[in-house]
Design a protein around this motif. Structure first.
Motif, PDB file in Angstrom:
ATOM      1  N   TYR A  28       0.811  -1.231   0.000  1.00 46.19           N
ATOM      2  CA  TYR A  28       0.000   0.000   0.000  1.00 46.19           C
ATOM      3  C   TYR A  28       0.843   1.278   0.000  1.00 46.19           C
ATOM      4  O   TYR A  28       0.387   2.309   0.495  1.00 46.19           O
ATOM      5  N   HIS A  29       2.042   1.234  -0.542  1.00 43.13           N
ATOM      6  CA  HIS A  29       2.863   2.452  -0.561  1.00 43.13           C
ATOM      7  C   HIS A  29       3.306   2.806  -1.980  1.00 43.13           C
ATOM      8  O   HIS A  29       4.335   3.451  -2.176  1.00 43.13           O
ATOM      9  N   SER A  30       2.551   2.364  -2.976  1.00 39.07           N
ATOM     10  CA  SER A  30       2.982   2.617  -4.357  1.00 39.07           C
ATOM     11  C   SER A  30       2.106   3.625  -5.097  1.00 39.07           C
ATOM     12  O   SER A  30       2.605   4.362  -5.935  1.00 39.07           O
ATOM     13  N   HIS A  31       0.827   3.680  -4.798  1.00 37.11           N
ATOM     14  CA  HIS A  31      -0.045   4.637  -5.486  1.00 37.11           C
ATOM     15  C   HIS A  31      -1.249   4.959  -4.611  1.00 37.11           C
ATOM     16  O   HIS A  31      -1.427   4.363  -3.554  1.00 37.11           O
ATOM     17  N   ILE A  32      -2.044   5.918  -5.065  1.00 42.03           N
ATOM     18  CA  ILE A  32      -3.181   6.460  -4.305  1.00 42.03           C
ATOM     19  C   ILE A  32      -2.698   6.916  -2.926  1.00 42.03           C
ATOM     20  O   ILE A  32      -3.237   6.529  -1.884  1.00 42.03           O
ATOM     21  N   LEU A  33      -1.650   7.749  -2.922  1.00 43.19           N
ATOM     22  CA  LEU A  33      -1.063   8.193  -1.667  1.00 43.19           C
ATOM     23  C   LEU A  33      -1.717   9.470  -1.147  1.00 43.19           C
ATOM     24  O   LEU A  33      -1.467   9.859  -0.002  1.00 43.19           O
ATOM     25  N   LYS A  35      -4.813  10.155  -0.345  1.00 47.63           N
ATOM     26  CA  LYS A  35      -5.800   9.967   0.727  1.00 47.63           C
ATOM     27  C   LYS A  35      -5.202   9.355   1.989  1.00 47.63           C
ATOM     28  O   LYS A  35      -5.895   9.215   2.988  1.00 47.63           O
ATOM     29  N   LYS A  36      -3.924   8.986   1.955  1.00 47.54           N
ATOM     30  CA  LYS A  36      -3.277   8.427   3.131  1.00 47.54           C
ATOM     31  C   LYS A  36      -2.614   9.533   3.947  1.00 47.54           C
ATOM     32  O   LYS A  36      -2.076  10.487   3.394  1.00 47.54           O
ATOM     33  N   THR A  37      -2.638   9.389   5.255  1.00 47.93           N
ATOM     34  CA  THR A  37      -2.061  10.406   6.131  1.00 47.93           C
ATOM     35  C   THR A  37      -0.529  10.350   6.084  1.00 47.93           C
ATOM     36  O   THR A  37       0.050   9.333   5.676  1.00 47.93           O
ATOM     37  N   LYS A  38       0.101  11.439   6.534  1.00 49.91           N
ATOM     38  CA  LYS A  38       1.570  11.477   6.589  1.00 49.91           C
ATOM     39  C   LYS A  38       2.107  10.363   7.472  1.00 49.91           C
ATOM     40  O   LYS A  38       3.102   9.721   7.144  1.00 49.91           O
ATOM     41  N   LYS A  39       1.446  10.157   8.589  1.00 46.93           N
ATOM     42  CA  LYS A  39       1.876   9.124   9.532  1.00 46.93           C
ATOM     43  C   LYS A  39       1.802   7.739   8.905  1.00 46.93           C
ATOM     44  O   LYS A  39       2.723   6.920   9.060  1.00 46.93           O
ATOM     45  N   GLN A  40       0.735   7.475   8.175  1.00 42.30           N
ATOM     46  CA  GLN A  40       0.556   6.175   7.531  1.00 42.30           C
ATOM     47  C   GLN A  40       1.646   5.944   6.484  1.00 42.30           C
ATOM     48  O   GLN A  40       2.255   4.880   6.440  1.00 42.30           O
ATOM     49  N   LYS A  41       1.914   6.969   5.660  1.00 40.73           N
ATOM     50  CA  LYS A  41       2.940   6.850   4.621  1.00 40.73           C
ATOM     51  C   LYS A  41       4.326   6.691   5.232  1.00 40.73           C
ATOM     52  O   LYS A  41       5.144   5.912   4.743  1.00 40.73           O
TER      53      LYS A  41
END
Length: 64
Positions: A28-33, A35-41
Motif C-alpha cells: 500500500y505504498h505505491s499509489h493512491i497516496l 488519501k493516506k495520512t503522513k503518519k501512515q505513509k
C-alpha cells in the motif's frame, strides 16, 4: 537433474540479511497516496522483517 531456478518475483521483493532473516517492503505504498495520512505513509516507508512462519516458504523461492 536440472538446476533449481530462483523465483523472479521473489528475488525482486525479498532480501536476505546477514543473520538469515528476510527483509520485505510494506504494501500500500505505491499509489493512491493522496488519501493516506503522513503518519501512515511514513510508517509504510520502513522495511519489515518477514514473519518466522513464512521463512521456510520464501527461502524455497529464493533458492539459487
Amino acid at each position: 537433474m536440472p538446476k533449481m531456478k530462483t523465483n523472479s518475483g521473489s528475488k525482486k521483493r525479498f532480501v536476505l540479511t546477514g543473520s538469515g532473516k528476510i527483509k520485505r517492503r510494506h504494501a500500500y505504498h505505491s499509489h493512491i497516496l493522496t488519501k493516506k495520512t503522513k503518519k501512515q505513509k511514513r510508517n509504510l516507508n520502513h522495511v519489515a522483517i518477514v514473519a518466522p512462519v513464512d521463512n521456510k516458504r520464501i527461502k524455497a523461492l529464493l533458492v539459487k
